[in-house]
Design a protein around this motif. Structure first.
Motif, PDB file in Angstrom:
ATOM      1  N   PRO A  11      55.684  54.373  62.579  1.00 48.01           N
ATOM      2  CA  PRO A  11      56.066  53.128  63.268  1.00 48.01           C
ATOM      3  C   PRO A  11      55.785  51.891  62.408  1.00 48.01           C
ATOM      4  CG  PRO A  11      54.681  54.508  64.671  1.00 48.01           C
ATOM      5  CD  PRO A  11      54.702  55.144  63.327  1.00 48.01           C
ATOM      6  N   ARG A  12      56.641  50.916  62.567  1.00 43.86           N
ATOM      7  CA  ARG A  12      56.525  49.684  61.788  1.00 43.86           C
ATOM      8  C   ARG A  12      55.154  49.012  61.906  1.00 43.86           C
ATOM      9  NH1 ARG A  12      60.965  45.261  62.679  1.00 43.86           N
ATOM     10  NH2 ARG A  12      62.088  47.205  62.733  1.00 43.86           N
ATOM     11  N   PRO A  13      54.531  48.924  63.103  1.00 43.86           N
ATOM     12  CA  PRO A  13      53.212  48.278  63.173  1.00 43.86           C
ATOM     13  C   PRO A  13      52.150  48.952  62.288  1.00 43.86           C
ATOM     14  CG  PRO A  13      54.147  48.457  65.363  1.00 43.86           C
ATOM     15  CD  PRO A  13      55.049  49.230  64.448  1.00 43.86           C
ATOM     16  N   LEU A  14      52.230  50.263  62.148  1.00 51.19           N
ATOM     17  CA  LEU A  14      51.286  50.970  61.284  1.00 51.19           C
ATOM     18  C   LEU A  14      51.514  50.595  59.823  1.00 51.19           C
ATOM     19  CD1 LEU A  14      49.022  53.088  61.093  1.00 51.19           C
ATOM     20  CD2 LEU A  14      50.806  54.814  60.840  1.00 51.19           C
ATOM     21  N   LEU A  15      52.762  50.532  59.414  1.00 48.86           N
ATOM     22  CA  LEU A  15      53.088  50.150  58.036  1.00 48.86           C
ATOM     23  C   LEU A  15      52.673  48.705  57.771  1.00 48.86           C
ATOM     24  CD1 LEU A  15      56.639  51.744  57.728  1.00 48.86           C
ATOM     25  CD2 LEU A  15      54.437  52.715  57.035  1.00 48.86           C
ATOM     26  N   LEU A  16      52.931  47.835  58.734  1.00 51.59           N
ATOM     27  CA  LEU A  16      52.543  46.429  58.572  1.00 51.59           C
ATOM     28  C   LEU A  16      51.028  46.284  58.468  1.00 51.59           C
ATOM     29  CD1 LEU A  16      55.050  44.710  61.039  1.00 51.59           C
ATOM     30  CD2 LEU A  16      55.117  44.718  58.522  1.00 51.59           C
ATOM     31  N   ALA A  17      50.295  47.078  59.240  1.00 48.92           N
ATOM     32  CA  ALA A  17      48.825  47.026  59.172  1.00 48.92           C
ATOM     33  C   ALA A  17      48.338  47.453  57.787  1.00 48.92           C
ATOM     34  CB  ALA A  17      48.212  47.918  60.250  1.00 48.92           C
ATOM     35  N   GLY A  18      48.903  48.538  57.257  1.00 51.42           N
ATOM     36  CA  GLY A  18      48.514  48.991  55.924  1.00 51.42           C
ATOM     37  C   GLY A  18      48.821  47.957  54.858  1.00 51.42           C
ATOM     38  N   LEU A  19      50.006  47.370  54.918  1.00 48.44           N
ATOM     39  CA  LEU A  19      50.385  46.346  53.940  1.00 48.44           C
ATOM     40  C   LEU A  19      49.537  45.087  54.084  1.00 48.44           C
ATOM     41  CD1 LEU A  19      54.235  46.870  54.090  1.00 48.44           C
ATOM     42  CD2 LEU A  19      52.748  47.364  52.131  1.00 48.44           C
ATOM     43  N   ALA A  20      49.187  44.727  55.316  1.00 48.07           N
ATOM     44  CA  ALA A  20      48.335  43.550  55.532  1.00 48.07           C
ATOM     45  C   ALA A  20      46.947  43.786  54.939  1.00 48.07           C
ATOM     46  CB  ALA A  20      48.230  43.241  57.027  1.00 48.07           C
ATOM     47  N   ILE A  21      46.412  44.971  55.130  1.00 46.46           N
ATOM     48  CA  ILE A  21      45.101  45.293  54.548  1.00 46.46           C
ATOM     49  C   ILE A  21      45.162  45.192  53.029  1.00 46.46           C
ATOM     50  CG2 ILE A  21      43.436  47.166  54.161  1.00 46.46           C
ATOM     51  CD1 ILE A  21      44.076  48.055  57.082  1.00 46.46           C
ATOM     52  N   LEU A  22      46.220  45.730  52.444  1.00 45.28           N
ATOM     53  CA  LEU A  22      46.376  45.649  50.990  1.00 45.28           C
ATOM     54  C   LEU A  22      46.481  44.199  50.520  1.00 45.28           C
ATOM     55  CD1 LEU A  22      48.899  48.576  50.378  1.00 45.28           C
ATOM     56  CD2 LEU A  22      46.476  48.508  49.753  1.00 45.28           C
ATOM     57  N   ALA A  23      47.285  43.407  51.204  1.00 40.95           N
ATOM     58  CA  ALA A  23      47.469  42.009  50.801  1.00 40.95           C
ATOM     59  C   ALA A  23      46.166  41.222  50.928  1.00 40.95           C
ATOM     60  CB  ALA A  23      48.569  41.357  51.637  1.00 40.95           C
ATOM     61  N   LEU A  24      45.472  41.392  52.046  1.00 44.23           N
ATOM     62  CA  LEU A  24      44.240  40.629  52.268  1.00 44.23           C
ATOM     63  C   LEU A  24      43.119  41.063  51.325  1.00 44.23           C
ATOM     64  CD1 LEU A  24      44.268  40.420  56.161  1.00 44.23           C
ATOM     65  CD2 LEU A  24      44.763  38.578  54.519  1.00 44.23           C
ATOM     66  N   ALA A  25      42.985  42.353  51.101  1.00 48.23           N
ATOM     67  CA  ALA A  25      41.926  42.844  50.211  1.00 48.23           C
ATOM     68  C   ALA A  25      42.149  42.377  48.777  1.00 48.23           C
ATOM     69  CB  ALA A  25      41.846  44.365  50.267  1.00 48.23           C
ATOM     70  N   THR A  26      43.387  42.445  48.316  1.00 53.84           N
ATOM     71  CA  THR A  26      43.653  42.042  46.940  1.00 53.84           C
ATOM     72  C   THR A  26      43.611  40.519  46.779  1.00 53.84           C
ATOM     73  OG1 THR A  26      46.036  42.237  47.356  1.00 53.84           O
ATOM     74  CG2 THR A  26      44.932  44.132  46.362  1.00 53.84           C
ATOM     75  N   LEU A  27      43.996  39.795  47.810  1.00 54.40           N
ATOM     76  CA  LEU A  27      43.886  38.339  47.753  1.00 54.40           C
ATOM     77  C   LEU A  27      42.415  37.904  47.744  1.00 54.40           C
ATOM     78  CD1 LEU A  27      45.631  35.819  47.618  1.00 54.40           C
ATOM     79  CD2 LEU A  27      45.595  35.740  50.106  1.00 54.40           C
ATOM     80  N   ALA A  28      41.598  38.549  48.552  1.00 57.81           N
ATOM     81  CA  ALA A  28      40.158  38.260  48.538  1.00 57.81           C
ATOM     82  C   ALA A  28      39.556  38.607  47.175  1.00 57.81           C
ATOM     83  CB  ALA A  28      39.450  39.033  49.650  1.00 57.81           C
ATOM     84  N   ASN A  29      40.032  39.691  46.583  1.00 55.40           N
ATOM     85  CA  ASN A  29      39.526  40.084  45.267  1.00 55.40           C
ATOM     86  C   ASN A  29      39.926  39.068  44.199  1.00 55.40           C
ATOM     87  OD1 ASN A  29      37.973  42.028  43.835  1.00 55.40           O
ATOM     88  ND2 ASN A  29      39.846  42.725  42.858  1.00 55.40           N
ATOM     89  N   ALA A  30      41.101  38.472  44.343  1.00 51.41           N
ATOM     90  CA  ALA A  30      41.498  37.408  43.418  1.00 51.41           C
ATOM     91  C   ALA A  30      40.544  36.221  43.548  1.00 51.41           C
ATOM     92  CB  ALA A  30      42.940  36.972  43.691  1.00 51.41           C
ATOM     93  N   GLY A  31      40.114  35.941  44.779  1.00 51.54           N
ATOM     94  CA  GLY A  31      39.127  34.873  44.983  1.00 51.54           C
ATOM     95  C   GLY A  31      37.795  35.198  44.329  1.00 51.54           C
ATOM     96  N   LEU A  32      37.345  36.436  44.459  1.00 47.73           N
ATOM     97  CA  LEU A  32      36.090  36.845  43.820  1.00 47.73           C
ATOM     98  C   LEU A  32      36.215  36.790  42.304  1.00 47.73           C
ATOM     99  CD1 LEU A  32      33.209  37.910  44.065  1.00 47.73           C
ATOM    100  CD2 LEU A  32      34.163  40.216  44.269  1.00 47.73           C
ATOM    101  N   GLY A  33      37.363  37.208  41.781  1.00 47.71           N
ATOM    102  CA  GLY A  33      37.589  37.127  40.342  1.00 47.71           C
ATOM    103  C   GLY A  33      37.618  35.691  39.845  1.00 47.71           C
ATOM    104  N   THR A  34      38.193  34.802  40.646  1.00 45.10           N
ATOM    105  CA  THR A  34      38.202  33.380  40.292  1.00 45.10           C
ATOM    106  C   THR A  34      36.785  32.830  40.258  1.00 45.10           C
ATOM    107  OG1 THR A  34      40.398  33.103  41.269  1.00 45.10           O
ATOM    108  CG2 THR A  34      39.077  31.098  40.974  1.00 45.10           C
ATOM    109  N   TYR A  35      35.988  33.193  41.252  1.00 44.86           N
ATOM    110  CA  TYR A  35      34.579  32.784  41.272  1.00 44.86           C
ATOM    111  C   TYR A  35      33.870  33.292  40.017  1.00 44.86           C
ATOM    112  CZ  TYR A  35      29.629  32.967  42.550  1.00 44.86           C
ATOM    113  OH  TYR A  35      28.264  32.857  42.542  1.00 44.86           O
ATOM    114  N   HIS A  36      34.055  34.570  39.686  1.00 41.72           N
ATOM    115  CA  HIS A  36      33.399  35.144  38.513  1.00 41.72           C
ATOM    116  C   HIS A  36      33.865  34.453  37.239  1.00 41.72           C
ATOM    117  CE1 HIS A  36      32.288  39.029  36.119  1.00 41.72           C
ATOM    118  NE2 HIS A  36      31.524  38.005  35.805  1.00 41.72           N
TER     119      HIS A  36
END
Length: 179
Positions: free
Chosen positions: A78-103
């Motif tokens: 179902p689409r909501p499951l796919l959207l949840a997986g993609l949202a987790i990927l987007a948010l985790a990698t965006l947060a990691n970009a923030g941590l990398g910027t801090y470093h």
């Protein structure tokens, strides 16, 4: 003459499923990046600092979540499951970009880093303990760059790679939401 099963491919190309394409791309990039980090650490003996190790967490999350999202997309989940997986990927990698910027900012001296890897040592213990610790421990500081290429440290490259993965996951999210 062809049969119906021969005319209808069992595998739908990734171009027809943005969730599949995006999750496979993020999984592949994350796996290649973490393999590169281990290569730098184990083969080239460029040891990671505590902030470097924290930046790996997003990759350790992205690989299984991306693979599971790809499998779910391939299975017609179902689409909501796919959207949840993609949202987790987007948010985790965006947060990691923030941590990398801090470093990266810590490495460039723009701001102070955490005291456990860039500040003064507060408690040295007894002299005997200190000497025994100095023989066995190599301190890897977060504010000292061990390797640069084209002016960027590994933390800087992590920012670029994480932003790329976040953009791919966001693209997959938007395209999947519109279907």
């Amino acid at each position: 003459m062809t049969t119906h099963s021969a005319a209808t491919p069992a595998f739908k190309p990734a171009a027809t499923s943005p969730a599949l394409a995006a999750s496979l791309a993020v999984t592949g990039i994350a796996a290649a990046t973490i393999a590169g980090a281990w290569f730098f650490q184990l083969v080239l003996e460029i040891l990671p600092c505590p902030l470097c190790l924290e930046q790996r967490y997003a990759y350790y999350l992205a690989i299984p979540v991306g693979a599971l999202t790809a499998l779910a997309a391939r299975a017609g989940a179902p689409r909501p499951l796919l959207l949840a997986g993609l949202a987790i990927l987007a948010l985790a990698t965006l947060a990691n970009a923030g941590l990398g910027t801090y470093h990266s900012g810590v490495e460039w001296g723009l701001w102070k880093g955490p005291t456990d890897c860039s500040g003064p040592v507060i408690n040295l213990g007894s002299a005997a303990d200190l000497l025994s610790k100095l023989d066995t421990v190599k301190v890897v500081r977060c504010d000292e760059v061990q390797w640069r290429f084209l002016g960027l440290s590994l933390a800087g490259y992590n920012v670029l790679i994480s932003l790329l993965m976040a953009a791919i996951a966001a693209w997959g999210f938007v395209r999947t939401a519109k279907r």
